[in-house]
Write an enzyme that holds these catalytic residues in place. Structure first.
Site, PDB file in Angstrom:
ATOM      1  N   CYS A 144       0.632  -1.244  -0.131  1.00  0.00           N
ATOM      2  CA  CYS A 144      -0.076  -0.108  -0.068  1.00  0.00           C
ATOM      3  C   CYS A 144       0.987   1.320  -0.001  1.00  0.00           C
ATOM      4  CB  CYS A 144      -0.840   0.081   1.295  1.00  0.00           C
ATOM      5  SG  CYS A 144      -1.919  -1.403   1.298  1.00  0.00           S
TER       6      CYS A 144
ATOM      7  N   ARG B  52       3.803  -0.420  -4.622  1.00  0.00           N
ATOM      8  CA  ARG B  52       3.793  -1.171  -3.453  1.00  0.00           C
ATOM      9  C   ARG B  52       2.365  -1.872  -3.155  1.00  0.00           C
ATOM     10  NH1 ARG B  52       7.050   1.742   0.573  1.00  0.00           N
ATOM     11  NH2 ARG B  52       5.788   0.752   1.989  1.00  0.00           N
TER      12      ARG B  52
ATOM     13  N   TRP C  63      -3.103  -2.722  -1.476  1.00  0.00           N
ATOM     14  CA  TRP C  63      -2.831  -4.174  -1.799  1.00  0.00           C
ATOM     15  C   TRP C  63      -3.735  -4.641  -0.512  1.00  0.00           C
ATOM     16  CZ3 TRP C  63      -1.194  -8.255   1.348  1.00  0.00           C
ATOM     17  CH2 TRP C  63      -0.960  -9.503   0.683  1.00  0.00           C
TER      18      TRP C  63
ATOM     19  N   ASN D  73      -1.929   2.499   5.950  1.00  0.00           N
ATOM     20  CA  ASN D  73      -1.287   1.281   5.521  1.00  0.00           C
ATOM     21  C   ASN D  73      -1.057   0.485   7.040  1.00  0.00           C
ATOM     22  OD1 ASN D  73      -0.937   2.314   2.964  1.00  0.00           O
ATOM     23  ND2 ASN D  73       1.369   2.582   3.526  1.00  0.00           N
ATOM     24  N   GLY D  74      -0.840  -0.774   6.872  1.00  0.00           N
ATOM     25  CA  GLY D  74      -0.969  -1.685   8.069  1.00  0.00           C
ATOM     26  C   GLY D  74      -1.838  -2.302   8.364  1.00  0.00           C
TER      27      GLY D  74
ATOM     28  N   GLU E 154      16.819 -18.781  -6.149  1.00  0.00           N
ATOM     29  CA  GLU E 154      16.479 -17.456  -6.473  1.00  0.00           C
ATOM     30  C   GLU E 154      15.933 -17.292  -8.066  1.00  0.00           C
ATOM     31  OE1 GLU E 154      15.640 -14.848  -5.227  1.00  0.00           O
ATOM     32  OE2 GLU E 154      15.957 -13.039  -6.519  1.00  0.00           O
TER      33      GLU E 154
ATOM     34  N   LYS F 197      12.140 -15.961  -9.042  1.00  0.00           N
ATOM     35  CA  LYS F 197      11.829 -15.021 -10.035  1.00  0.00           C
ATOM     36  C   LYS F 197      11.335 -15.547 -11.180  1.00  0.00           C
ATOM     37  CE  LYS F 197      13.199 -12.113  -8.754  1.00  0.00           C
ATOM     38  NZ  LYS F 197      13.924 -12.243  -7.340  1.00  0.00           N
TER      39      LYS F 197
ATOM     40  N   GLU G  25       7.604 -15.838  -9.723  1.00  0.00           N
ATOM     41  CA  GLU G  25       6.891 -14.405  -9.317  1.00  0.00           C
ATOM     42  C   GLU G  25       6.458 -13.697 -10.630  1.00  0.00           C
ATOM     43  OE1 GLU G  25       9.429 -12.006  -6.032  1.00  0.00           O
ATOM     44  OE2 GLU G  25      10.731 -12.870  -7.519  1.00  0.00           O
TER      45      GLU G  25
ATOM     46  N   HIS H 187      16.466 -37.451  -5.104  1.00  0.00           N
ATOM     47  CA  HIS H 187      15.403 -37.705  -3.999  1.00  0.00           C
ATOM     48  C   HIS H 187      14.038 -37.220  -4.258  1.00  0.00           C
ATOM     49  CE1 HIS H 187      19.114 -39.227  -1.959  1.00  0.00           C
ATOM     50  NE2 HIS H 187      19.466 -38.081  -2.125  1.00  0.00           N
TER      51      HIS H 187
ATOM     52  N   LYS I  64       5.426  -5.024  -3.429  1.00  0.00           N
ATOM     53  CA  LYS I  64       6.779  -5.151  -3.182  1.00  0.00           C
ATOM     54  C   LYS I  64       7.381  -4.946  -1.827  1.00  0.00           C
ATOM     55  CE  LYS I  64      11.096  -3.641  -4.524  1.00  0.00           C
ATOM     56  NZ  LYS I  64      11.711  -4.882  -5.089  1.00  0.00           N
TER      57      LYS I  64
HETATM   58  C1  G6P Z   1       8.345  -9.137  -0.989  1.00  0.00           C
HETATM   59  C2  G6P Z   1       9.140  -8.886  -2.257  1.00  0.00           C
HETATM   60  C3  G6P Z   1      10.332  -9.641  -2.559  1.00  0.00           C
HETATM   61  C4  G6P Z   1      11.124  -9.548  -1.648  1.00  0.00           C
HETATM   62  C5  G6P Z   1      10.503  -9.869  -0.426  1.00  0.00           C
HETATM   63  C6  G6P Z   1      11.592  -9.484   1.104  1.00  0.00           C
HETATM   64  O1  G6P Z   1       7.796 -10.508  -1.045  1.00  0.00           O
HETATM   65  O2  G6P Z   1       8.118  -9.110  -3.357  1.00  0.00           O
HETATM   66  O3  G6P Z   1      10.998  -9.327  -3.938  1.00  0.00           O
HETATM   67  O4  G6P Z   1      12.405 -10.355  -1.558  1.00  0.00           O
HETATM   68  O5  G6P Z   1       9.331  -9.016  -0.162  1.00  0.00           O
HETATM   69  O6  G6P Z   1      11.430  -7.804   1.125  1.00  0.00           O
HETATM   70  P1  G6P Z   1      12.726  -7.072   1.827  1.00  0.00           P
HETATM   71  O7  G6P Z   1      12.312  -5.887   1.438  1.00  0.00           O
HETATM   72  O8  G6P Z   1      12.479  -7.341   3.303  1.00  0.00           O
HETATM   73  O9  G6P Z   1      14.112  -7.499   1.148  1.00  0.00           O
END
Ligand code: G6P
Length: 628
Positions: free
Chosen positions: A2, A27, A75, A101-102, A501, A505, A508, A524, A623
């Site tokens: 948000c 956000r 969000w 927010n929150g 990772e 990616k 996501e 396994h 984000k």
């Molecule tokens: C969300 C984002 C990710 C990020 C994660 C941790 O899930 O979409 O891209 O890695 O939060 O965020 P941070 O800001 O703590 O690295």
């Protein structure tokens, strides 16, 4: 998660609010809205489900005027993303509007209580209780009685309003960054923060509010970071800050070090691609000015612990979420190998509720791009409460985690706007390598070994640049595999976290199922998935486990699975086995994730683009995850 904006000044508020919301859209982006007020009129609100473009269309049809206003991009947490649940929320009597927010954890009890007094709720959100509570409290104080003369001047109303806000905030359990707009005092807004960031941009005759600094860029470079339990009273020409326990406090105006280029697309089609190509520079920035060649070590002044305190650390806990958690896994290999310190990597969401037995000399590092991830913040607080030193590896200056940690290291990677993290990961790996060197040099690492590590790190920005030259080739490979429905990512040692990772990616942003595994573990279980439609992406640069990974690669080929291999420059063996080969520069084992992750970021990007996905704003994600 948000985004919030606010404006008080001489200009039309809606203009800044809309532009600010566009910058904050990363956000959260399922609904949005804004409210403005002009003297003598009612609060005007426009809000809608969907993206900011939809809000802009609504505003074209119903323009909002007024020099004071608030806006929000959402969000959804409580209640689906629709017009009614979008912020701002307005009280039943139309006197107060709030963006928030929150999460308000006790909203049900508060809502039931208000409903029992006759208040009718419109939305399914937790936020609406805040605005109804405010109106209720103001009514009880007689603040609306015919817009009583005593309250007409907002200066006279300020202290009673602050008292009402404080009374309401005291009833809330949970987290908030919120901004309040009042119908009867159109020359001010009030902002409050607890666990969810808010900044105030200071300028002559105008003030801006936002949940992070990006909307301020180009408007002012003077910024105030609100702290938890502070309430700001914001007028065009005045800013006052009151702390719950300290009363009126002098706020610190800092200089915002961001340019318009940092928050724009810079000619790229997506922020993600821009951020991928920023990595030669961001990797360089992570190291800039942080070396002592005389001592062959890294200089990390923000750690705020003496070398003696560092020397006595017996164990390090790295905690994080998402991509940052993958960087933490790289950190585990680095710190154990170079510094010989036992390391544990914990999901922040697990650590916060676990009670692991930890020795006195345990040091915590919270790793986070945003500095706002709720679970990471909570884990840091829990470790701090137990008396452990808590440090942060963080990108966003002034963020909650940066403020609450005892010290730490900034990434200096600039704003990361694409929801899928890219440049933060490589910078985190670099900072962790510098930390490992620093700890190592306090212990057993010789001067010569320290020098060799520094030399390797200094070559990295150029090697990252070279690695990114695979772009066109990766794009072709993406075309070949874009229709596949499952992917495996396999690597060992330093490239095991990279495999995780790479898989994250792809998941996501392209919504393709992908799993990362230590290459040998696939026997396994995951090997059962292998068929001619399931590509395996192998991370197999030269290094100590090269032959081992090669054996794993042969196992996949023997079962007819296509293989995309990421290899080091000069490799001659893999090409005869793999279907597609992507070459990256040769680097020391401990720096491999920084170069091998790059083709994986590009592969995910191009597959997502080919599948028509919204790369920068993938479905269901946000984000900065400021809820549990
Ligand atoms: C969300 C984002 C990710 C990020 C994660 C941790 O899930 O979409 O891209 O890695 O939060 O965020 P941070 O800001 O703590 O690295």
């Amino acid at each position: 998660m948000c985004g919030i904006v606010g404006y008080v000044g001489k200009e039309e508020a809606a203009e800044f609010l809309l532009e600010g919301l566009r910058r904050l859209e990363y956000r959260g982006y399922d609904s949005s809205g804004m409210a403005t007020i002009s003297p003598g009129s009612e609060l005007s609100v426009v809000k809608t489900a969907g993206r900011i473009d939809e809000l802009a269309r609504r505003l074209d049809a119903t323009p909002l005027s007024g020099n004071c206003g608030i806006g929000h991009t959402r969000w959804a947490t409580h209640g689906p993303p629709n017009d009614v649940n979008a912020h701002p929320h307005v009280s039943h009597d139309g006197s107060v509007a709030v963006v928030h927010n929150g999460v308000i954890e006790n909203y049900r009890q508060l809502k039931e209580h208000l409903e029992s007094t006759g208040v009718e709720f419109r939305s399914a959100t937790d936020t609406e209780v805040i605005v109804q509570l405010l109106a209720h409290a103001m009514e009880r104080q007689g603040m609306f009685n015919g817009r009583a003369a005593a309250w007409q001047n907002s200066k006279d109303a300020e202290e009673p309003l602050l008292a009402v806000v404080a009374e309401v905030l005291a009833q809330l359990r949970g987290t908030y960054g919120l901004v309040v707009l009042f119908r009867d005092w159109p020359d001010l807004v009030m902002a409050a923060r607890l666990g969810s960031p808010l900044v105030v941009g200071v300028d002559d005759q105008q003030h801006f509010l936002a949940s992070d600094a990006s909307p301020l860029v180009g408007h002012t470079d003077r910024i105030v970071y609100l702290r938890d339990h502070e309430v700001a009273v914001v007028r065009a020409d005045d800013l006052r800050v009151v702390h719950r326990d300290e009363g009126h406090v002098r706020h610190r105006v800092q200089t915002l070090d961001l340019e318009l280029d940092d928050v724009g697309l810079g000619g790229y089609e997506h922020y993600m691609l821009k951020e991928i190509f920023e990595q030669p520079e961001t990797v360089r920035n992570a190291m800039r000015g942080r070396w002592s060649m005389d001592e062959a070590t890294a200089v990390l002044g923000g750690l705020n612990l003496t070398p003696q305190q560092m020397r006595s650390v017996d164990r390090i806990v790295l905690t994080a979420c998402g991509t940052s958690w993958h960087a933490a896994l790289v950190g585990e290999y680095l710190l154990e190998e170079l510094a010989r310190i036992p390391v544990e990597v914990e999901y922040a969401s697990e650590l916060r509720y676990r009670n692991p037995p930890l020795d006195n000399n345990t040091l915590l590092f919270a790793i986070t791009q945003s500095g706002e991830t709720a679970d990471t913040l909570a884990a840091l607080r829990e470790m701090k409460r137990k008396g452990h030193p808590t440090l942060a590896i963080c990108n966003v200056v002034g963020s909650s985690i940066a403020q609450e940690a005892d010290g730490g290291v900034y990434l200096h990677a600039g704003p990361e706007i694409g929801v899928a993290s890219t440049k933060a990961f490589t910078s985190q790996c670099v900072v962790l390598a510098m930390l490992a060197l620093y700890f190592g040099r306090l212990r057993h690492l010789s001067f010569g070994a320290g020098q060799r590590i520094i030399e390797s790190l200094l070559q990295l920005p150029e090697q990252v640049e070279q690695a990114l030259q695979c772009h066109a080739h990766v794009k072709q490979i993406a075309e070949k595999y874009a229709e596949c429905r499952n992917f495996l990512y396999l690597g060992r040692q330093y490239n095991f976290p990279t495999a995780l990772e790479g898989a994250l990616k792809l998941k996501e942003i392209s919504y393709i199922h992908a799993e990362g595994y230590p290459a040998a573990e696939m026997k396994h279980g995951p090997i059962a998935l292998v068929d001619e439609h399931t590509p395996s992406v192998f991370l197999i640069p030269q290094g100590q486990v090269y032959d081992k990974v090669m054996a794993n690669l042969e196992e996949i080929k023997a079962r007819g699975g296509p293989v995309i291999a990421i290899v080091g420059e000069g490799d001659t063996r893999v090409a005869s086995l793999a279907d597609d080969v992507i070459t990256v520069p040769r680097v020391d084992d401990f720096l491999q994730p920084v170069v091998t992750v790059l083709p994986l970021q590009l592969l995910a990007y191009h597959i997502a683009v080919l599948r028509g996905c919204d790369v920068d704003k993938p479905r269901n994600l946000a984000k900065s995850v400021t809820v549990e």
